[in-house]
Motif scaffolding. Sequence first.
Motif, mmCIF file in Angstrom:
data_model
loop_
_atom_site.group_PDB
_atom_site.id
_atom_site.type_symbol
_atom_site.label_atom_id
_atom_site.label_comp_id
_atom_site.label_asym_id
_atom_site.label_seq_id
_atom_site.Cartn_x
_atom_site.Cartn_y
_atom_site.Cartn_z
ATOM 1 N N LEU A 40 -61.711 -3.861 -46.703
ATOM 2 C CA LEU A 40 -60.665 -2.854 -46.565
ATOM 3 C C LEU A 40 -60.337 -2.652 -45.095
ATOM 4 O O LEU A 40 -61.228 -2.758 -44.241
ATOM 5 C CB LEU A 40 -61.140 -1.522 -47.157
ATOM 6 C CG LEU A 40 -61.519 -1.531 -48.631
ATOM 7 C CD1 LEU A 40 -62.204 -0.217 -48.996
ATOM 8 C CD2 LEU A 40 -60.289 -1.747 -49.493
ATOM 9 N N PRO A 43 -59.279 3.018 -42.301
ATOM 10 C CA PRO A 43 -58.227 4.022 -42.531
ATOM 11 C C PRO A 43 -58.096 4.992 -41.362
ATOM 12 O O PRO A 43 -59.043 5.189 -40.591
ATOM 13 C CB PRO A 43 -58.745 4.763 -43.763
ATOM 14 C CG PRO A 43 -60.236 4.727 -43.585
ATOM 15 C CD PRO A 43 -60.521 3.364 -42.975
ATOM 16 N N ILE A 46 -59.040 9.546 -44.977
ATOM 17 C CA ILE A 46 -59.486 9.320 -46.343
ATOM 18 C C ILE A 46 -59.162 10.573 -47.142
ATOM 19 O O ILE A 46 -59.489 11.693 -46.722
ATOM 20 C CB ILE A 46 -61.006 9.029 -46.418
ATOM 21 C CG1 ILE A 46 -61.348 7.799 -45.584
ATOM 22 C CG2 ILE A 46 -61.443 8.853 -47.874
ATOM 23 C CD1 ILE A 46 -62.836 7.542 -45.450
ATOM 24 N N TRP A 101 -56.900 5.924 -47.104
ATOM 25 C CA TRP A 101 -57.500 5.529 -48.372
ATOM 26 C C TRP A 101 -57.364 6.686 -49.342
ATOM 27 O O TRP A 101 -57.444 7.845 -48.940
ATOM 28 C CB TRP A 101 -58.981 5.255 -48.228
ATOM 29 C CG TRP A 101 -59.378 4.030 -47.484
ATOM 30 C CD1 TRP A 101 -58.580 3.037 -47.016
ATOM 31 C CD2 TRP A 101 -60.713 3.680 -47.115
ATOM 32 N NE1 TRP A 101 -59.330 2.082 -46.380
ATOM 33 C CE2 TRP A 101 -60.647 2.452 -46.431
ATOM 34 C CE3 TRP A 101 -61.941 4.274 -47.298
ATOM 35 C CZ2 TRP A 101 -61.772 1.810 -45.937
ATOM 36 C CZ3 TRP A 101 -63.064 3.647 -46.794
ATOM 37 C CH2 TRP A 101 -62.982 2.422 -46.127
ATOM 38 N N VAL A 136 -61.321 3.035 -54.679
ATOM 39 C CA VAL A 136 -60.646 3.315 -53.421
ATOM 40 C C VAL A 136 -59.425 2.421 -53.349
ATOM 41 O O VAL A 136 -59.527 1.208 -53.528
ATOM 42 C CB VAL A 136 -61.552 3.034 -52.201
ATOM 43 C CG1 VAL A 136 -60.769 3.162 -50.906
ATOM 44 C CG2 VAL A 136 -62.731 3.968 -52.189
ATOM 45 N N ASP A 138 -56.526 1.163 -50.871
ATOM 46 C CA ASP A 138 -56.176 1.017 -49.464
ATOM 47 C C ASP A 138 -54.647 1.001 -49.344
ATOM 48 O O ASP A 138 -54.070 0.133 -48.702
ATOM 49 C CB ASP A 138 -56.794 -0.294 -48.942
ATOM 50 C CG ASP A 138 -56.662 -0.466 -47.448
ATOM 51 O OD1 ASP A 138 -56.112 0.427 -46.796
ATOM 52 O OD2 ASP A 138 -57.091 -1.519 -46.955
ATOM 53 N N SER A 143 -58.063 -2.865 -53.010
ATOM 54 C CA SER A 143 -58.766 -1.768 -53.675
ATOM 55 C C SER A 143 -60.135 -2.272 -54.110
ATOM 56 O O SER A 143 -60.322 -3.470 -54.317
ATOM 57 C CB SER A 143 -57.984 -1.233 -54.873
ATOM 58 O OG SER A 143 -57.872 -2.217 -55.864
#
Length: 187
Positions: A40, A43, A46, A101, A136, A138, A143
Amino acid sequence: MKSLCFIVGLVVCVVLSGCAGGHLTVASDTSNPADVGTKLSRPNHIYVTPIDANQGTWKAEGSDLISLQAKVKRDLESDLVRELNEIAPTSVGSGNTTSGWQLVVTIVHVDPGSAAMRELVGLGAGQSKINVTFSVDDRGAQSVSGHVDADTGAEMGLHSVVIEGNGMDAERIAREIRNYLVARVNP
Protein backbone atom coordinates in the motif's frame (compact mmCIF):
# COMPACT_ATOMS: atom_id res chain seq x y z
CA MET A 1 7.30 -29.68 56.64
CA LYS A 2 7.17 -31.64 53.37
CA SER A 3 3.37 -31.29 53.36
CA LEU A 4 3.63 -27.53 53.79
CA CYS A 5 6.14 -27.24 50.93
CA PHE A 6 3.92 -29.38 48.71
CA ILE A 7 0.85 -27.24 49.47
CA VAL A 8 2.75 -23.98 48.88
CA GLY A 9 4.15 -25.37 45.62
CA LEU A 10 0.70 -26.46 44.49
CA VAL A 11 -0.76 -23.01 45.24
CA VAL A 12 2.08 -21.32 43.29
CA CYS A 13 1.48 -23.62 40.29
CA VAL A 14 -2.25 -22.90 40.29
CA VAL A 15 -1.68 -19.14 40.51
CA LEU A 16 0.95 -19.14 37.75
CA SER A 17 -1.13 -21.31 35.44
CA GLY A 18 -4.03 -18.92 35.87
CA CYS A 19 -1.85 -16.06 34.67
CA ALA A 20 -1.27 -17.68 31.30
CA GLY A 21 -1.82 -15.34 28.37
CA GLY A 22 -4.33 -15.79 25.62
CA HIS A 23 -3.73 -16.31 21.96
CA LEU A 24 -3.93 -14.14 18.90
CA THR A 25 -4.33 -15.11 15.26
CA VAL A 26 -3.89 -12.66 12.39
CA ALA A 27 -4.26 -13.77 8.80
CA SER A 28 -4.67 -12.40 5.29
CA ASP A 29 -7.90 -13.03 3.49
CA THR A 30 -6.98 -16.24 1.66
CA SER A 31 -10.07 -15.99 -0.54
CA ASN A 32 -8.46 -12.98 -2.23
CA PRO A 33 -5.14 -14.04 -3.79
CA ALA A 34 -4.47 -10.43 -4.83
CA ASP A 35 -3.84 -9.59 -1.15
CA VAL A 36 -0.71 -11.75 -1.01
CA GLY A 37 2.30 -9.46 -1.28
CA THR A 38 0.17 -6.36 -1.90
CA LYS A 39 1.92 -3.13 -0.91
CA LEU A 40 0.00 0.00 0.00
CA SER A 41 1.16 3.56 -0.58
CA ARG A 42 1.83 5.52 2.61
CA PRO A 43 -1.34 7.47 3.45
CA ASN A 44 -1.60 11.10 4.47
CA HIS A 45 -4.48 10.10 6.73
CA ILE A 46 -6.25 6.94 7.90
CA TYR A 47 -10.01 6.94 8.36
CA VAL A 48 -11.55 4.26 10.57
CA THR A 49 -15.13 3.62 9.50
CA PRO A 50 -17.37 3.78 12.60
CA ILE A 51 -17.78 0.22 13.86
CA ASP A 52 -21.28 -1.22 13.64
CA ALA A 53 -21.71 -2.96 16.99
CA ASN A 54 -24.96 -4.56 15.83
CA GLN A 55 -23.11 -6.92 13.49
CA GLY A 56 -21.84 -10.35 14.38
CA THR A 57 -22.88 -12.70 17.13
CA TRP A 58 -22.69 -11.60 20.75
CA LYS A 59 -22.76 -13.88 23.77
CA ALA A 60 -24.74 -11.49 25.96
CA GLU A 61 -28.36 -10.43 26.38
CA GLY A 62 -30.44 -7.45 27.45
CA SER A 63 -28.70 -4.57 29.16
CA ASP A 64 -25.46 -6.59 29.32
CA LEU A 65 -25.51 -6.79 25.52
CA ILE A 66 -26.08 -3.06 25.10
CA SER A 67 -23.26 -2.10 27.48
CA LEU A 68 -20.90 -4.72 25.97
CA GLN A 69 -21.59 -3.48 22.43
CA ALA A 70 -20.90 0.12 23.47
CA LYS A 71 -17.69 -0.88 25.28
CA VAL A 72 -16.30 -2.98 22.43
CA LYS A 73 -17.13 -0.27 19.86
CA ARG A 74 -15.56 2.48 21.99
CA ASP A 75 -12.46 0.40 22.84
CA LEU A 76 -11.85 -0.82 19.29
CA GLU A 77 -12.25 2.62 17.72
CA SER A 78 -10.07 4.42 20.27
CA ASP A 79 -7.38 1.70 20.22
CA LEU A 80 -7.32 1.70 16.41
CA VAL A 81 -6.90 5.49 16.32
CA ARG A 82 -4.08 5.33 18.88
CA GLU A 83 -2.24 2.45 17.17
CA LEU A 84 -2.68 3.63 13.57
CA ASN A 85 -1.43 7.13 14.42
CA GLU A 86 2.03 5.54 14.21
CA ILE A 87 1.48 5.14 10.44
CA ALA A 88 -0.38 8.40 9.73
CA PRO A 89 -2.84 10.74 11.45
CA THR A 90 -5.97 8.72 12.14
CA SER A 91 -9.59 9.56 12.93
CA VAL A 92 -12.95 7.81 13.06
CA GLY A 93 -15.09 8.66 10.04
CA SER A 94 -14.65 8.74 6.30
CA GLY A 95 -12.59 11.15 4.28
CA ASN A 96 -12.64 12.47 0.76
CA THR A 97 -8.91 12.71 0.14
CA THR A 98 -7.28 10.56 -2.51
CA SER A 99 -4.20 9.83 -0.41
CA GLY A 100 -5.89 8.35 2.64
CA TRP A 101 -6.81 4.85 3.69
CA GLN A 102 -10.29 3.74 4.67
CA LEU A 103 -10.23 0.97 7.29
CA VAL A 104 -13.38 -1.07 7.83
CA VAL A 105 -13.51 -3.41 10.84
CA THR A 106 -16.41 -5.83 11.06
CA ILE A 107 -17.23 -7.66 14.28
CA VAL A 108 -17.79 -11.37 13.68
CA HIS A 109 -18.14 -12.73 17.24
CA VAL A 110 -17.82 -11.43 20.79
CA ASP A 111 -17.87 -13.56 23.93
CA PRO A 112 -17.10 -11.61 27.12
CA GLY A 113 -16.23 -14.81 28.96
CA SER A 114 -16.63 -15.08 32.68
CA ALA A 115 -14.53 -13.04 35.08
CA ALA A 116 -15.63 -15.37 37.89
CA MET A 117 -14.39 -18.44 36.00
CA ARG A 118 -11.11 -16.71 35.15
CA GLU A 119 -10.70 -15.90 38.84
CA LEU A 120 -11.80 -19.18 40.36
CA VAL A 121 -10.60 -21.78 37.86
CA GLY A 122 -7.93 -20.19 35.68
CA LEU A 123 -6.26 -22.48 33.15
CA GLY A 124 -8.14 -20.86 30.25
CA ALA A 125 -11.60 -21.12 31.78
CA GLY A 126 -13.79 -18.07 31.29
CA GLN A 127 -11.62 -16.43 28.65
CA SER A 128 -13.12 -13.70 26.50
CA LYS A 129 -12.96 -13.80 22.71
CA ILE A 130 -13.33 -11.25 19.93
CA ASN A 131 -13.15 -12.15 16.24
CA VAL A 132 -13.10 -9.40 13.61
CA THR A 133 -12.45 -9.03 9.90
CA PHE A 134 -10.90 -5.92 8.43
CA SER A 135 -10.18 -4.37 5.07
CA VAL A 136 -8.20 -1.34 4.00
CA ASP A 137 -8.89 0.53 0.80
CA ASP A 138 -6.03 2.63 -0.53
CA ARG A 139 -8.57 4.85 -2.33
CA GLY A 140 -8.85 2.53 -5.29
CA ALA A 141 -5.14 1.90 -5.85
CA GLN A 142 -4.87 -1.27 -3.73
CA SER A 143 -6.75 -2.99 -0.96
CA VAL A 144 -5.95 -5.66 1.61
CA SER A 145 -8.10 -7.61 4.00
CA GLY A 146 -7.72 -10.09 6.81
CA HIS A 147 -9.10 -11.28 10.11
CA VAL A 148 -8.02 -11.23 13.74
CA ASP A 149 -9.06 -13.64 16.49
CA ALA A 150 -8.09 -12.71 20.04
CA ASP A 151 -8.77 -14.15 23.45
CA THR A 152 -7.64 -13.06 26.87
CA GLY A 153 -6.52 -16.38 28.20
CA ALA A 154 -7.00 -16.65 31.91
CA GLU A 155 -5.97 -14.04 34.40
CA MET A 156 -6.02 -14.31 38.14
CA GLY A 157 -6.16 -11.59 40.71
CA LEU A 158 -8.61 -8.89 41.70
CA HIS A 159 -8.26 -7.01 38.38
CA SER A 160 -9.78 -9.89 36.39
CA VAL A 161 -13.02 -9.64 38.37
CA VAL A 162 -13.24 -5.85 38.02
CA ILE A 163 -12.11 -5.39 34.40
CA GLU A 164 -13.76 -7.24 31.52
CA GLY A 165 -11.14 -8.86 29.32
CA ASN A 166 -12.48 -7.30 26.11
CA GLY A 167 -10.58 -4.06 26.67
CA MET A 168 -7.34 -5.99 26.43
CA ASP A 169 -8.63 -7.90 23.40
CA ALA A 170 -9.51 -4.65 21.60
CA GLU A 171 -6.03 -3.28 22.27
CA ARG A 172 -4.40 -6.44 20.96
CA ILE A 173 -6.61 -6.45 17.86
CA ALA A 174 -5.73 -2.82 17.10
CA ARG A 175 -2.02 -3.49 17.58
CA GLU A 176 -2.10 -6.54 15.30
CA ILE A 177 -4.01 -4.69 12.57
CA ARG A 178 -1.37 -1.93 12.79
CA ASN A 179 1.46 -4.48 12.53
CA TYR A 180 -0.26 -6.17 9.58
CA LEU A 181 -0.59 -2.85 7.76
CA VAL A 182 2.93 -1.63 8.59
CA ALA A 183 4.27 -4.74 6.88
CA ARG A 184 2.32 -3.81 3.73
CA VAL A 185 3.35 -0.15 3.40
CA ASN A 186 5.70 0.76 0.55
CA PRO A 187 8.92 2.16 2.01
